[in-house]
Design an enzyme around this catalytic site. Structure first.
Site, PDB file in Angstrom:
ATOM      1  N   ARG A 147       0.861  -1.179   0.000  1.00 26.09           N
ATOM      2  CA  ARG A 147       0.000   0.000   0.000  1.00 26.09           C
ATOM      3  C   ARG A 147       0.895   1.226   0.000  1.00 26.09           C
ATOM      4  O   ARG A 147       1.835   1.305   0.800  1.00 26.09           O
ATOM      5  CB  ARG A 147      -0.873  -0.023   1.268  1.00 26.09           C
ATOM      6  CG  ARG A 147      -1.861   1.099   1.332  1.00 26.09           C
ATOM      7  CD  ARG A 147      -2.582   1.121   2.668  1.00 26.09           C
ATOM      8  NE  ARG A 147      -2.004   2.116   3.530  1.00 26.09           N
ATOM      9  CZ  ARG A 147      -2.625   2.640   4.600  1.00 26.09           C
ATOM     10  NH1 ARG A 147      -3.846   2.231   4.922  1.00 26.09           N
ATOM     11  NH2 ARG A 147      -2.050   3.555   5.343  1.00 26.09           N
ATOM     12  N   TYR A 159      -3.080  11.598   6.008  1.00 20.44           N
ATOM     13  CA  TYR A 159      -3.362  10.272   6.533  1.00 20.44           C
ATOM     14  C   TYR A 159      -2.383   9.248   5.942  1.00 20.44           C
ATOM     15  O   TYR A 159      -2.119   9.264   4.743  1.00 20.44           O
ATOM     16  CB  TYR A 159      -4.803   9.806   6.193  1.00 20.44           C
ATOM     17  CG  TYR A 159      -4.905   8.319   6.356  1.00 20.44           C
ATOM     18  CD1 TYR A 159      -4.992   7.763   7.627  1.00 20.44           C
ATOM     19  CD2 TYR A 159      -4.781   7.457   5.269  1.00 20.44           C
ATOM     20  CE1 TYR A 159      -4.974   6.392   7.808  1.00 20.44           C
ATOM     21  CE2 TYR A 159      -4.768   6.090   5.432  1.00 20.44           C
ATOM     22  CZ  TYR A 159      -4.867   5.561   6.705  1.00 20.44           C
ATOM     23  OH  TYR A 159      -4.819   4.204   6.875  1.00 20.44           O
ATOM     24  N   ASP A 210      -5.173   3.800   0.073  1.00 21.47           N
ATOM     25  CA  ASP A 210      -6.281   4.036   1.002  1.00 21.47           C
ATOM     26  C   ASP A 210      -6.659   5.519   0.982  1.00 21.47           C
ATOM     27  O   ASP A 210      -5.843   6.379   1.321  1.00 21.47           O
ATOM     28  CB  ASP A 210      -5.836   3.635   2.423  1.00 21.47           C
ATOM     29  CG  ASP A 210      -6.985   3.617   3.414  1.00 21.47           C
ATOM     30  OD1 ASP A 210      -8.083   4.108   3.090  1.00 21.47           O
ATOM     31  OD2 ASP A 210      -6.773   3.113   4.546  1.00 21.47           O
ATOM     32  N   HIS A 212      -9.175   6.702   2.775  1.00 25.45           N
ATOM     33  CA  HIS A 212      -9.627   6.969   4.146  1.00 25.45           C
ATOM     34  C   HIS A 212     -10.881   7.838   4.185  1.00 25.45           C
ATOM     35  O   HIS A 212     -10.938   8.845   4.915  1.00 25.45           O
ATOM     36  CB  HIS A 212      -8.486   7.570   4.975  1.00 25.45           C
ATOM     37  CG  HIS A 212      -8.368   6.952   6.333  1.00 25.45           C
ATOM     38  ND1 HIS A 212      -8.682   7.626   7.477  1.00 25.45           N
ATOM     39  CD2 HIS A 212      -7.999   5.722   6.726  1.00 25.45           C
ATOM     40  CE1 HIS A 212      -8.493   6.837   8.520  1.00 25.45           C
ATOM     41  NE2 HIS A 212      -8.090   5.667   8.097  1.00 25.45           N
ATOM     42  N   GLU A 236      -9.056   1.892  -1.642  1.00 24.89           N
ATOM     43  CA  GLU A 236      -9.768   1.580  -0.401  1.00 24.89           C
ATOM     44  C   GLU A 236     -10.519   2.782   0.162  1.00 24.89           C
ATOM     45  O   GLU A 236     -10.008   3.902   0.129  1.00 24.89           O
ATOM     46  CB  GLU A 236      -8.719   1.110   0.621  1.00 24.89           C
ATOM     47  CG  GLU A 236      -9.274   0.845   1.997  1.00 24.89           C
ATOM     48  CD  GLU A 236      -8.165   0.449   2.958  1.00 24.89           C
ATOM     49  OE1 GLU A 236      -7.106  -0.039   2.512  1.00 24.89           O
ATOM     50  OE2 GLU A 236      -8.358   0.641   4.177  1.00 24.89           O
ATOM     51  N   GLU A 262     -13.642  -1.530   6.702  1.00 25.28           N
ATOM     52  CA  GLU A 262     -12.934  -1.737   7.982  1.00 25.28           C
ATOM     53  C   GLU A 262     -13.723  -1.177   9.162  1.00 25.28           C
ATOM     54  O   GLU A 262     -13.540  -1.629  10.285  1.00 25.28           O
ATOM     55  CB  GLU A 262     -11.522  -1.140   7.928  1.00 25.28           C
ATOM     56  CG  GLU A 262     -11.491   0.368   7.792  1.00 25.28           C
ATOM     57  CD  GLU A 262     -10.085   0.936   7.696  1.00 25.28           C
ATOM     58  OE1 GLU A 262      -9.247   0.364   6.986  1.00 25.28           O
ATOM     59  OE2 GLU A 262      -9.831   1.960   8.353  1.00 25.28           O
ATOM     60  N   ARG A 283     -13.606  -5.500   3.670  1.00 27.91           N
ATOM     61  CA  ARG A 283     -12.489  -5.331   4.614  1.00 27.91           C
ATOM     62  C   ARG A 283     -12.864  -5.578   6.070  1.00 27.91           C
ATOM     63  O   ARG A 283     -12.008  -5.558   6.949  1.00 27.91           O
ATOM     64  CB  ARG A 283     -11.952  -3.891   4.506  1.00 27.91           C
ATOM     65  CG  ARG A 283     -11.497  -3.534   3.158  1.00 27.91           C
ATOM     66  CD  ARG A 283     -10.089  -3.058   3.047  1.00 27.91           C
ATOM     67  NE  ARG A 283      -9.537  -2.302   4.131  1.00 27.91           N
ATOM     68  CZ  ARG A 283      -8.475  -2.691   4.835  1.00 27.91           C
ATOM     69  NH1 ARG A 283      -7.897  -3.848   4.592  1.00 27.91           N
ATOM     70  NH2 ARG A 283      -7.994  -1.928   5.795  1.00 27.91           N
ATOM     71  N   GLU A 339      -4.277  -7.403   5.142  1.00 29.97           N
ATOM     72  CA  GLU A 339      -3.418  -6.282   5.535  1.00 29.97           C
ATOM     73  C   GLU A 339      -2.503  -6.725   6.682  1.00 29.97           C
ATOM     74  O   GLU A 339      -2.939  -7.428   7.590  1.00 29.97           O
ATOM     75  CB  GLU A 339      -4.285  -5.105   6.000  1.00 29.97           C
ATOM     76  CG  GLU A 339      -3.478  -3.876   6.412  1.00 29.97           C
ATOM     77  CD  GLU A 339      -4.371  -2.712   6.850  1.00 29.97           C
ATOM     78  OE1 GLU A 339      -5.564  -2.942   7.133  1.00 29.97           O
ATOM     79  OE2 GLU A 339      -3.865  -1.578   6.910  1.00 29.97           O
ATOM     80  N   TRP A 402     -12.004  12.107   8.922  1.00 30.31           N
ATOM     81  CA  TRP A 402     -10.570  11.799   9.044  1.00 30.31           C
ATOM     82  C   TRP A 402     -10.263  10.502   8.328  1.00 30.31           C
ATOM     83  O   TRP A 402     -10.998   9.596   8.254  1.00 30.31           O
ATOM     84  CB  TRP A 402     -10.134  11.673  10.504  1.00 30.31           C
ATOM     85  CG  TRP A 402      -8.672  11.319  10.552  1.00 30.31           C
ATOM     86  CD1 TRP A 402      -7.627  12.146  10.249  1.00 30.31           C
ATOM     87  CD2 TRP A 402      -8.102  10.038  10.852  1.00 30.31           C
ATOM     88  NE1 TRP A 402      -6.443  11.448  10.343  1.00 30.31           N
ATOM     89  CE2 TRP A 402      -6.703  10.157  10.706  1.00 30.31           C
ATOM     90  CE3 TRP A 402      -8.640   8.798  11.213  1.00 30.31           C
ATOM     91  CZ2 TRP A 402      -5.822   9.081  10.918  1.00 30.31           C
ATOM     92  CZ3 TRP A 402      -7.784   7.744  11.433  1.00 30.31           C
ATOM     93  CH2 TRP A 402      -6.376   7.881  11.282  1.00 30.31           C
TER      94      TRP A 402
HETATM   95  C1  GCO Z   1      -6.045   0.797   7.462  1.00 30.45           C
HETATM   96  C2  GCO Z   1      -6.787   1.751   8.297  1.00 30.45           C
HETATM   97  C3  GCO Z   1      -6.123   2.145   9.569  1.00 30.45           C
HETATM   98  C4  GCO Z   1      -7.072   2.981  10.410  1.00 30.45           C
HETATM   99  C5  GCO Z   1      -6.941   2.626  11.847  1.00 30.45           C
HETATM  100  C6  GCO Z   1      -7.891   3.409  12.708  1.00 30.45           C
HETATM  101  O1  GCO Z   1      -6.384   0.700   6.301  1.00 30.45           O
HETATM  102  O2  GCO Z   1      -5.173   0.136   7.989  1.00 30.45           O
HETATM  103  O3  GCO Z   1      -7.365   2.769   7.573  1.00 30.45           O
HETATM  104  O4  GCO Z   1      -4.878   2.741   9.384  1.00 30.45           O
HETATM  105  O5  GCO Z   1      -6.843   4.342  10.241  1.00 30.45           O
HETATM  106  O6  GCO Z   1      -7.153   1.247  11.973  1.00 30.45           O
HETATM  107  O7  GCO Z   1      -7.862   2.949  14.000  1.00 30.45           O
HETATM  108 MG    MG Z   2      -8.046   1.789   5.730  1.00 27.75          MG
END
Ligand code: GCO
Ligand code: MG
Length: 402
Positions: A147, A159, A210, A212, A236, A262, A283, A339, A402
């Protein structure tokens, strides 16, 4: 196998982890991860004050009945706190069942479907050049999938870009830090990263990214289209997924594969995404999705619609989740990728485990159960420290994702 005792263990070997330990009358115990980043004590209390009192005296072998008792019986179903607590109990019970059967967990689930679990690591840098260099390090470590995240010019922080390259920890302060976000700058910059990565390393390795949860569906469609020449394994969390049908718009505009989930707590957060084939990878992982008993249902539904698993595996999920996930990954027919952010040596010492990294794959061990334990004496030395994830604002002060 009557349950005679259960306790919650909170420890902070560099970051907070919540664990449940369930003990049966014949001395077999199981452990489950209950970590929810930034809300750890809510889950600890939910377990200790509301679930454990109902657990004592039950038959540890009745995993499904216990799951249904807590899910249906709560009246207030689901939610991240509730489903994380339920997952912890569920995983501890599967650990007990596998230990009692003297089998590694993947055997109980249906046996081995593959020799190793392909994982992706995290490469990041403040600039494109730095990220390209980091990706090279991951290639040298043997990763088949990486990634890549990069800082965005004009934004003080982004991020996924961390100070410590190997052990990324986003919960960075005892009250939320405030970051700044600018979608236009981001959208301009990201294609440059992937163009440079493909020019440098070719198309041999899988690359992932990602977002986010920061785009709208039409912005995500544009990014997906811009990234098509670079053949991403997945894009992602392109948008926040409360609006499942919003993904239709992304799909109309791009063939870049999409991954999401996630932050989902249940099958009800993703059934439409799956049945309408709006995503390619789901995820949601064991700890935040109600445990093995519930994630199994998501995986089976996904299989019908050509959606594969791509479990969350950040460092805020304890090695217990990683261990349990690897057993699941070793068995599940529609496995995609896992991951893998490495835990620190301090964390690994508190949670001894038998999985190993070899040439881009994690290899599950053959210890009966899920193969992860907790060193309680050591855990007790690391006291809980409040830590929050950051928040985001636009440059005019508007609160953002975020
Ligand atoms: C990822 C996630 C994490 C999250 C974290 C938040 O893809 O691994 O986005 O980095 O930000 O798990 O607690
Ligand atoms: Mg993520």
């Amino acid at each position: 196998m009557k349950i005679v005792d259960a306790k919650v263990i909170v420890t902070c070997p560099g970051r907070n982890f919540v664990t449940i330990k369930i003990i049966t009358e014949d001395g077999i115990y199981g452990i489950g991860d209950a970590t929810l980043n930034g809300r750890e004590l809510a889950v600890a209390s939910y377990l200790a004050d509301h679930l454990i009192p109902c657990l004592i005296g039950r038959d540890a072998g009745q995993i499904e009945d216990i799951w249904q008792f807590f899910y249906r019986g709560a009246y207030w179903r689901g939610g991240p706190v509730g489903m994380t607590a339920l997952a912890a109990i569920d995983v501890a019970l599967w650990d007990i069942k596998a230990k009692a059967a003297n089998m590694p967990l993947y055997q109980l689930l249906g046996g081995r479907s593959r020799s190793g679990v392909m994982v992706y690591g995290h490469a990041n840098g403040n600039t494109v050049e730095e990220t390209v260099e980091e990706v090279g390090r991951y290639i040298d470590m043997g990763y088949k999938a990486i990634r890549a995240q990069t800082g965005v010019p004009g934004l003080a922080s982004t991020y996924g870009v961390s100070k410590d390259k190997l052990f990324y920890e986003p919960a960075d302060a005892d009250l939320p830090t405030e970051n700044e976000w600018d979608t236009a700058r981001y959208l301009e910059h990201v294609p440059t990263l992937f163009r440079t990565l493909r020019d440098t390393y070719g198309y041999d390795r899988h690359l992932l990214h990602d977002v986010h949860h920061r785009l709208t569906p039409i912005e995500a469609g544009r990014l997906g289209k811009d990234l098509e020449p670079f053949r991403l394994f997945w894009l992602e969390d392109a948008v926040s997924a409360e609006l499942q049908e919003g993904f239709r718009l992304i799909r109309q505009h791009t063939t870049t594969p999409l991954a999401v989930g996630e932050v989902f707590a249940s099958i009800h957060n993703c059934h439409q995404l799956i049945t309408e084939q709006l995503i390619d990878y789901i995820r949601t992982t064991i700890v935040h999705g109600g445990g093995i008993s519930h994630i199994r249902r998501i995986a089976h539904l996904a299989e019908l619609y050509h959606v594969r698993t791509g479990f969350h595996g950040a460092t805020d999920l304890s090695p217990i989740t990683m261990g349990a996930a690897l057993h699941f990954d070793t068995w599940v027919p529609n496995f995609g990728i896992q991951e893998y952010m490495r835990h620190t040596p301090e964390t690994d010492e508190v949670f001894p485990h038998d999985y190993t990294f070899e040439d881009g794959y994690l290899i599950v061990g053959d210890t009966p159960g899920h193969g992860v334990d907790i060193n309680e004496e050591l855990a007790a030395k690391y006291e809980y420290e409040r830590a929050y994830l950051p928040v985001n604002r636009l440059s005019d002060g508007t609160m953002f994702n975020w």
